[in-house]
Design a protein around this motif. Structure first.
Motif, short mmCIF file in Angstrom:
data_model
loop_
_atom_site.label_atom_id
_atom_site.label_comp_id
_atom_site.label_asym_id
_atom_site.label_seq_id
_atom_site.Cartn_x
_atom_site.Cartn_y
_atom_site.Cartn_z
N HIS A 303 0.83 -1.21 0.00
CA HIS A 303 0.00 0.00 0.00
C HIS A 303 0.86 1.26 0.00
CE1 HIS A 303 -4.03 -1.69 1.77
NE2 HIS A 303 -3.54 -2.46 0.83
N GLY A 304 0.38 2.29 -0.68
CA GLY A 304 0.91 3.63 -0.52
C GLY A 304 2.24 3.91 -1.19
N HIS A 305 2.88 2.90 -1.78
CA HIS A 305 4.20 3.06 -2.37
C HIS A 305 4.30 2.15 -3.59
CE1 HIS A 305 4.69 4.18 1.86
NE2 HIS A 305 5.76 4.89 1.49
N ALA A 306 5.25 2.46 -4.47
CA ALA A 306 5.60 1.53 -5.54
C ALA A 306 6.96 0.94 -5.19
CB ALA A 306 5.66 2.25 -6.88
N PHE A 307 7.17 -0.29 -5.64
CA PHE A 307 8.48 -0.92 -5.38
C PHE A 307 9.11 -1.37 -6.70
CE2 PHE A 307 5.29 -4.36 -4.66
CZ PHE A 307 5.69 -5.26 -5.64
N GLU A 308 10.36 -1.73 -6.59
CA GLU A 308 11.10 -2.25 -7.73
C GLU A 308 11.54 -3.66 -7.37
OE1 GLU A 308 14.79 -0.71 -10.13
OE2 GLU A 308 14.18 0.75 -8.63
N VAL A 309 11.52 -4.57 -8.33
CA VAL A 309 12.06 -5.91 -8.08
C VAL A 309 13.57 -5.84 -8.35
CG1 VAL A 309 12.09 -8.31 -8.83
CG2 VAL A 309 9.91 -7.08 -8.65
N VAL A 310 14.36 -6.13 -7.33
CA VAL A 310 15.82 -6.02 -7.46
C VAL A 310 16.49 -7.39 -7.50
CG1 VAL A 310 15.86 -3.74 -6.37
CG2 VAL A 310 16.19 -5.80 -4.96
N GLY A 311 15.73 -8.45 -7.17
CA GLY A 311 16.30 -9.79 -7.21
C GLY A 311 15.22 -10.80 -7.52
N VAL A 312 15.54 -11.79 -8.37
CA VAL A 312 14.60 -12.84 -8.71
C VAL A 312 15.30 -14.18 -8.52
CG1 VAL A 312 13.18 -13.85 -10.54
CG2 VAL A 312 13.44 -11.37 -10.41
N ASP A 313 14.73 -15.03 -7.68
CA ASP A 313 15.29 -16.36 -7.43
C ASP A 313 16.78 -16.28 -7.05
OD1 ASP A 313 12.84 -17.43 -7.88
OD2 ASP A 313 13.29 -18.21 -9.87
N GLY A 314 17.12 -15.28 -6.26
CA GLY A 314 18.49 -15.15 -5.77
C GLY A 314 19.36 -14.29 -6.67
#
Ligand code: CU
Length: 377
Positions: A303-314
């Protein structure tokens, strides 16, 4: 077609088991009636939500053999709580200490059942590593040589799989493929050198996974970089997602199968509101490492923020592929997503699964399950 009376018996039994979620003891095999009588509390395992013969997939049920039916009954039976005591810990993922031996970091795991509270008033039988759910946090560094000793104090065999770790095949924890199952009372030592990207990994049983992983035999393994991160987050939190099925004080292995669906959902072994809030300062950068340990998909929403994916499966997401901002990421069984965001706005903000049923406790009308507050001060 010749009439086979066993089909009728099989169909009736299967219908009873599936439609009513009837839990039968696998031990008593003489007659179905005796099986039903041997069950301590047949109502206890019943999930009557949406119970109806309509919509049930009965395909092939009439062809089930007595062995098939016994296997199904065993699958649906409650997990034994005989001689099982309260867990020595009340929080999962506690950092695991190691000793240095011959240049190896040596970690000890003991797989053993305990009683585990997912809520103050809801206790389940958990199959634990070191008396906690999830199992302890194993933290290693690139270049480390690692040994993990696993002792099996479960009532059945087990193995340990180091999920995502690049190791030799005979350390892979596949029963009957890379090693014999570890029998109750026996131990096995897993050994590997950390030669791969730093990031979020995990470990879990690879024996009778349908039961063992969901009952609690899973934990996080984080690889730290050999050269410390230039710009580490201010707050770094790991959230392991799992599902639990418990009725009438009895625990059942939960699975995506009619009559076996979970009725509780946990973050680090606890259901909301028993999940401790993540308390941060405004402006801090937060990393959340999601790990889905169980058998269900969980679209995790902030909620209330956007995020970034910085790691996938390690694996880190390369800089030139970064920049996509999201507010929901679906974590499938086995997957890991590391997300980061700056806590820009003060207040209590929720992270929760966006399958609404997964934010209930046993069909509650109030919130539960996969929710955690991020409190920005
Ligand atoms: Cu979910």
């Amino acid at each position: 077609m010749r009439f086979n009376p066993r089909w009728i018996t099989a169909s009736l039994f299967a219908a009873a088991a599936f439609a009513l979620g009837l839990v039968l003891s696998a031990q008593s095999t003489s007659t179905f009636a005796q099986q039903a009588e041997a069950t301590p509390d047949p109502m206890a395992g019943m999930d009557m939500s949406g119970t109806s013969a309509q919509g049930m997939d009965m395909t092939g049920m009439q062809y089930m053999s007595a062995e098939d039916m016994a296997a199904m009954a065993a699958h649906m039976a409650p997990i034994s709580s005989d001689n099982i005591f309260p867990a020595p810990n009340d929080a999962g993922l506690q950092p695991l200490d190691y000793v240095l031996e011959d240049g190896f970091k040596v970690f000890d795991l003991v797989a053993r059942p305990y009683l585990w509270n997912i809520l103050p008033n809801v206790q389940v039988v958990a199959w634990t590593y070191n008396g906690m759910v999830p199992g302890p946090l194993i933290r290693v560094t690139q270049g480390d040589r690692v040994r993990i000793n696993l002792r099996n104090e479960l009532p059945e065999p087990t193995t340990l799989h180091l999920h995502g770790i690049w190791l030799e095949w005979n350390m892979d924890g596949m029963p009957h493929v890379s090693q014999p199952p570890i029998e109750p009372g026996q131990s096995f030592t897993y050994e590997f050198e950390v030669d791969q990207p730093a990031g979020t990994y995990w470990y879990h049983s690879h024996y009778h996974e349908d039961f063992q992983i969901g009952l609690g035999l899973h934990g996080a393994l984080i690889i730290d970089p050999a050269t410390p991160e230039e710009n580490p987050p201010d707050v770094d939190v790991t959230l392991m997602i799992n599902e639990v099925r418990t009725f009438g004080g009895l625990t059942f292995a939960s699975m995506p199968m009619g009559g076996m669906e979970p009725n509780y959902f946990t973050l680090n072994g606890k259901s909301y509101p028993n999940v401790p809030p993540i308390v941060v300062e405004q402006g801090q950068r937060i990393r959340i490492r999601f790990i889905a340990a169980g058998q269900f998909l969980h679209p995790m929403h902030l909620h209330g923020h956007a995020f970034e994916v910085v790691g996938v499966d390690g694996m880190p997401v390369p800089e030139n592929q970064r920049g996509i901002r999201m507010d929901t990421v679906t974590v499938a069984p086995g997957q890991r997503f590391d997300i980061e965001f700056v806590a820009a706005r003060s207040g209590p903000w929720m992270i929760h699964c966006h399958i609404p049923h997964h934010t209930t406790n046993n069909f509650s009308t109030t919130h539960g399950g996969l929710m955690v507050a991020v409190v920005v001060r």
